[in-house]
Design a protein around this motif. Structure first.
Motif, short mmCIF file in Angstrom:
data_model
loop_
_atom_site.label_atom_id
_atom_site.label_comp_id
_atom_site.label_asym_id
_atom_site.label_seq_id
_atom_site.Cartn_x
_atom_site.Cartn_y
_atom_site.Cartn_z
N GLY A 1 30.45 57.16 -4.55
CA GLY A 1 29.20 57.42 -3.46
C GLY A 1 29.80 56.91 -2.19
N TYR A 2 28.75 57.88 -1.18
CA TYR A 2 29.61 57.39 0.30
C TYR A 2 27.62 57.57 0.78
N GLU A 3 27.33 56.45 1.57
CA GLU A 3 25.93 56.52 2.67
C GLU A 3 26.72 56.02 3.58
N ASP A 4 25.77 56.78 4.80
CA ASP A 4 25.88 56.80 5.98
C ASP A 4 24.54 56.51 6.84
N PHE A 5 24.17 55.35 6.81
CA PHE A 5 22.49 54.88 7.08
C PHE A 5 22.86 55.17 9.54
N ARG A 6 23.70 55.25 10.12
CA ARG A 6 23.46 55.93 11.50
C ARG A 6 23.04 57.19 11.89
N GLY A 7 22.66 57.59 10.77
CA GLY A 7 21.97 59.92 11.30
C GLY A 7 21.01 59.56 12.63
N MET A 8 20.40 60.50 12.74
CA MET A 8 19.56 60.85 14.36
C MET A 8 18.55 60.87 12.39
N VAL A 9 17.01 60.75 13.18
CA VAL A 9 16.07 61.25 13.19
C VAL A 9 15.70 61.51 13.78
N SER A 10 14.27 62.62 13.93
CA SER A 10 13.73 63.28 15.15
C SER A 10 12.17 62.43 15.05
N LYS A 11 11.49 62.41 15.76
CA LYS A 11 9.39 61.56 15.65
C LYS A 11 8.95 62.47 16.64
N ALA A 12 7.96 62.42 16.42
CA ALA A 12 6.54 63.05 17.58
C ALA A 12 6.35 62.44 18.49
N SER A 13 6.30 62.74 19.65
CA SER A 13 6.13 61.77 20.73
C SER A 13 6.14 62.28 21.91
#
Length: 157
Positions: free
Chosen positions: A91-103
């Motif tokens: 497998g392959y995991e990429d933990f650099r992704g973007m996430v959105s949060k309300a603010s």
């Protein structure tokens, strides 16, 4: 007899300074396996500022594992090893992704970069934070091939 293993630092060259370190791990087991073996020694890594980082973050990992129940990667710490990942199959995991949060006003979205899977104890004064490998359920002929992309914590002092 013993397992045949290699650990190769692909980037930067040994002794070089960088914000990201790439390490390639391979193993071919005779059935004995490995237990808590230091694969990435934080004491040998220099961050962008030319000093040992206070911790590492796993940004990406690619793996192919055959003949083991699983491979455990863990953070080396004084009190106890913290499990970072359990790997099996491929497998392959990429933990650099973007996430959105309300603010902000009106629920506007802020995009934040995850920046990798952090060592939960980074910054401790124990001068540890290396990555250890333990193989589980090894049989003769079992193999692993793992590439880690690690980001150095950006301490400047």
């Amino acid at each position: 007899m013993a397992d045949t293993v290699t650990t190769t630092q692909i980037f930067p060259p040994t002794g070089g300074k960088a914000s990201t370190v790439v390490v390639h791990l391979t193993g071919n087991s005779d059935g004995t396996g490995e237990s808590g073996i230091k694969k990435v020694d934080i004491a040998t890594i220099l961050n962008y500022f030319g000093i040992q980082p206070s911790g590492l973050r796993i940004e990406q990992v690619r793996w192919a594992i055959q003949g083991y129940s699983f491979i455990q990667l863990g953070w080396d710490r004084t009190a106890a090893q913290n499990v970072a990942m359990l790997l099996s199959g491929s497998g392959y995991e990429d933990f650099r992704g973007m996430v959105s949060k309300a603010s902000g006003v009106g629920g506007t979205q802020d995009n934040i970069k995850l920046g990798g899977k952090p060592d939960p104890s980074a910054g401790n004064a124990d001068n540890k934070g290396s990555i250890l490998l333990t193989s589980n359920g090894a049989i003769s002929g079992a193999t692993y091939d793992i590439t880690l992309w690690l980001r150095c914590e950006p301490n400047a002092s």
